[in-house]
Design an enzyme around this catalytic site. Sequence first.
Site, mmCIF file in Angstrom:
data_model
loop_
_atom_site.group_PDB
_atom_site.id
_atom_site.type_symbol
_atom_site.label_atom_id
_atom_site.label_comp_id
_atom_site.label_asym_id
_atom_site.label_seq_id
_atom_site.Cartn_x
_atom_site.Cartn_y
_atom_site.Cartn_z
ATOM 1 N N GLU A 240 -10.473 6.708 45.408
ATOM 2 C CA GLU A 240 -11.149 7.514 46.418
ATOM 3 C C GLU A 240 -12.533 7.750 45.866
ATOM 4 O O GLU A 240 -12.691 8.429 44.856
ATOM 5 C CB GLU A 240 -10.362 8.810 46.604
ATOM 6 C CG GLU A 240 -10.759 9.582 47.822
ATOM 7 C CD GLU A 240 -10.943 11.024 47.466
ATOM 8 O OE1 GLU A 240 -9.974 11.707 47.128
ATOM 9 O OE2 GLU A 240 -12.118 11.468 47.509
ATOM 10 N N CYS A 277 -15.765 15.645 47.742
ATOM 11 C CA CYS A 277 -15.918 14.344 48.395
ATOM 12 C C CYS A 277 -15.985 14.500 49.904
ATOM 13 O O CYS A 277 -16.362 13.567 50.607
ATOM 14 C CB CYS A 277 -14.758 13.431 48.008
ATOM 15 S SG CYS A 277 -13.173 14.233 48.199
#
Lengths: 484, 484
Positions: A240, A277
């Site tokens: 990720e 994120c």
Amino acid sequence: MIQGRDPRTGEPVGEPVPETTGVGLDALVAAAHAALPVWGAWSATPRRADALEAVADALDARAGELAVIADTETGLGGERLTGEVARATGQLRLFAAVLRDDGYADAVISPAAGAAPDIRRITRPVGPVAVFAASNFPFAFSVAGGDTASALAAGCPVVVKAHEGHPVTSELTAEIVTGALTAAGAPAGTFGLVHGVQAGLQLLRHPLIAAAGFTGSTAGGLALARICAERPVPIPFYGELGSVNPCVVLPGAAFSRPAAIAAGYVASLTMGTGQFCTNPGLLFVPEDAGLLAAISEAVGGSSGGPMLSGRIFAGYQDALEEAAAHPGLTELASGAPGPGPWGATPCVFQVTLKEFAADLELLSRERFGPAGLVITYPSVADLLPVLAALPGNLVGTVHADGSLPEDMDLARQAVAVLERVAGRIVFNGWPTGVAVVAAQHHGGPWPATTAPAYTSVGTAAICRWLVPVAYQNFPDDLLPPGLR
Amino acid sequence: MIQGRDPRTGEPVGEPVPETTGVGLDALVAAAHAALPVWGAWSATPRRADALEAVADALDARAGELAVIADTETGLGGERLTGEVARATGQLRLFAAVLRDDGYADAVISPAAGAAPDIRRITRPVGPVAVFAASNFPFAFSVAGGDTASALAAGCPVVVKAHEGHPVTSELTAEIVTGALTAAGAPAGTFGLVHGVQAGLQLLRHPLIAAAGFTGSTAGGLALARICAERPVPIPFYGELGSVNPCVVLPGAAFSRPAAIAAGYVASLTMGTGQFCTNPGLLFVPEDAGLLAAISEAVGGSSGGPMLSGRIFAGYQDALEEAAAHPGLTELASGAPGPGPWGATPCVFQVTLKEFAADLELLSRERFGPAGLVITYPSVADLLPVLAALPGNLVGTVHADGSLPEDMDLARQAVAVLERVAGRIVFNGWPTGVAVVAAQHHGGPWPATTAPAYTSVGTAAICRWLVPVAYQNFPDDLLPPGLR
């Protein structure tokens, strides 16, 4: 040696932790491999589920101590860190519940019919898993975070590569996890921890490692993804990476609730000093002076915080300088700097849609920290092709005025584009905050993740660590228990 | 130009087909991309399902003609080829049924609870898909094969790269598919066909292609997998490469039914002139003279056939020569050569477990064609670690005498090892023959496939072409229909 530092002072904190040697790493991976037949075959319920709950209980019992130590190494504050321990233990308990539900192994039976034989399929653990811990979530995406919880639940022994930013927190967490697993009867080697960049690379290249999970930077993730692809036996790499999470404010919403949107945006942008994120890096707003003014005011009233490390702070400063020097960008507003040598200043830049589109690749790069880019668009018709050209993201957001049919029609058009460039679409909310639930999808097209079909948050995260096996024409007593 | 050849004579057959130009390829991919919003959003049932059934009907209506042409280009014979058209159209109808079932999109709803918002997840088509057709199944794994059927079902437009071995068959199949899709109302660009190696490489590198499926050789698959990984935006590559499919005959079975095992083995080994990815390349038998003699006799009575191409035949000859020259191998028996310039001779070699283990990497490589390697083992205890060291395979097989508790106990041990090195385990049967059913798993660890969590046969094959999207806090009328 890995030396933690206090983000509020930049000074060393806690005892330095030795880097794991090649010999030490080999021993941990060999132990994980040896544990696989037992941990992987352990009746998923109650034994593996019990063990996960025991780990959760053990971490909860020492949540205060963990949060205090993590605060010295991350500066994230006691409230956030105590909450994050609970999030991590909640994940462990959630996966225990997944095991008790018994559907996770995805058993499918096709009985014999005509010429077709009886075929039954179920999943098995892929093998020992390497987990690369993140800096920005010292519990929920770290040593005992979602990757570890989901892999252990799947029956995979786990070797975690600790993040350099919180070595003592990592050591203490690992000690608690190992102790709880041992007490629950799990085989030795079910869980291991390594420190150091070299150890991490050796871990990823180790022939007995079957898959890897990673949460971190785009550059780091790409390098590790390449290592996995180039191994003699390639392994799946669930990375990720970065994301700028485009947020679209439609004209009706911009007109009817500018103050609420500005406040929500700045809260999301500066939360955790922007070190998420899911940070709203790109905000698309109509050429509407009212909303811009409200955003400018909200940013001006915001404050930064200490960033997690000197390296992250330096990267943030570079990103701000690059933005300030860009001919198409102007600074809309900035907030108060955070304390200490790594204190970040929230900063929002402004650019026209035309200028943004002309330099889309550069301007849609992640600026990790509380930096936002507001893109003013003349019309949604102009905006849509620019949204479609964005790189992949974890989250896309649409703000509309639900009482205006015209806004809702535009929302439908924006969603139709965003759902191709993001893994999750938020309506009238903000991208930060990722609920740990069954329907969650914390993933997205490249470069947000390296494997867009998978999520790293929510119960479906377990699927990354399972592979199917089909059994043809098997007598009942040779079948795995879930297929009899 | 691509020129088909008759395997029975090696002579050109049919009109040569031009290679697709770069301009032609761009136009096809652009059309596929343009078709995506319509084909992908077409109500999965009845419209996409109807279109798949219309394609199946159209192919069935011309099955005889297709089989005749394919026979001139592949030499596989009318019975096999007619059956294979039915297998291909059965797959198309199966995926239509999957769409009518409505569960394929994997909708999951997590209602709002406490602080967690309402989140709903569903899959969407990944985008235009490139399919690389195989040589050895001119229908079931070619232009209108399983990859095409599953990708179209998922809502993905498809561009197929035809295999050089059957260009006219490919052209005719594509003409029928395109005609049926158009008549069913599918958008132009939903399906396209390209010819030539260069066109295939351009297809894989095209920025609008979102994923690729491949069935073919290990070397070819690895090269294409690398291209996908090194694109500016990497894409998933679902490659089904080589496999040697270890078969284990346990002592009880070897003792009680040597003739049946020998006959079954040789039938599986020589079926389709051994040109199957599920061919039983490695047979592990106890050091039992009776079974070896039975195998030798059965191989001696077998016949080869014409191989699909001069290139495949040359590869087979090289593999036989390499085996014959290996110091540890002796020839057990060979059969009668097939007709024509590319006629293969069935050939079985023999080696001890110790010699096999000493050169495992070389000796466990695929020898595409009717070549077998029989490995004699002193005990199952000696055999198990060698099985565990095998590279990944599509299928593993165990033969046991079900009436002997000792054999069944050994079977349990062998299965526990094989299920880690193969995607499907067959009990008292043979690896060739892959049923197209829901529980099928035609996949396996590297290098059998490049994505061991996925299957290329059976209804789960559709999962390769779908990616999830989560919708957070959405009003009902903005949700995709499957989530309302």
